[in-house]
Design a protein around this motif. Sequence first.
Motif, PDB file in Angstrom:
ATOM      1  N   TYR A  60      38.467  55.365  44.021  1.00 40.44           N
ATOM      2  CA  TYR A  60      38.290  54.262  43.203  1.00 40.44           C
ATOM      3  C   TYR A  60      39.144  53.533  44.908  1.00 40.44           C
ATOM      4  O   TYR A  60      40.410  54.129  44.772  1.00 40.44           O
ATOM      5  N   ARG A  61      38.579  52.560  45.118  1.00 43.45           N
ATOM      6  CA  ARG A  61      39.423  51.291  46.044  1.00 43.45           C
ATOM      7  C   ARG A  61      39.117  49.925  45.695  1.00 43.45           C
ATOM      8  O   ARG A  61      38.194  49.819  46.609  1.00 43.45           O
ATOM      9  N   ALA A  65      42.589  46.614  49.075  1.00 46.12           N
ATOM     10  CA  ALA A  65      42.876  47.828  49.628  1.00 46.12           C
ATOM     11  C   ALA A  65      42.350  48.356  50.252  1.00 46.12           C
ATOM     12  O   ALA A  65      43.064  49.176  51.040  1.00 46.12           O
ATOM     13  N   VAL A  71      42.321  56.467  48.781  1.00 46.66           N
ATOM     14  CA  VAL A  71      41.141  56.134  47.737  1.00 46.66           C
ATOM     15  C   VAL A  71      42.297  56.612  46.067  1.00 46.66           C
ATOM     16  O   VAL A  71      42.602  58.396  46.632  1.00 46.66           O
ATOM     17  N   TYR A  84      46.019  47.071  40.089  1.00 42.47           N
ATOM     18  CA  TYR A  84      44.601  47.906  40.971  1.00 42.47           C
ATOM     19  C   TYR A  84      43.563  48.064  40.493  1.00 42.47           C
ATOM     20  O   TYR A  84      42.225  48.123  40.819  1.00 42.47           O
TER      21      TYR A  84
END
Length: 113
Positions: A60-61, A65, A71, A84
Amino acid sequence: MCGRFDQNDIARRYVAAFGWADAAYRGQAEPSHNASPGTARLILHRHGGVPLAEDVYWGYRPSWAVGKLPVAYQARLEKIHGNYWRRLLQTGRAVVPAHGWYEYSQVRHQIAI
C-alpha cells in the motif's frame, strides 16, 4: 525484516468457510506456504453489498506518497491512525485468510576469540 504468511488453500474453500456460496471470484492466486509482499493474494470483502473474493496486490502507498515513501506492507499499531493509513481504513476493509504468518529478521552471530 520481511513479513510472510501462509495462504495454502484454494479460494473456494476460504469462501465456503465464510458461508459465501454466492461470492464472485476474480483472480488466480496460487496457494502458497510462503506468500511474500509484492505478490497478488486472495482477500474476501463486500463490494456494493455483494460478497467478493479477489486477488489484490500486497502492499500500500497513498497517491501523495508516490516518489516520496516506499510501498508499505505492515502497519505499526501506534501509527495506524495517522495520515498514511487513514483513507485505507475508511474504505479498504477486507479479510485476508491465512493459516499462519512469519517474520524473518537478520540474526548476527558474534564469536569471541
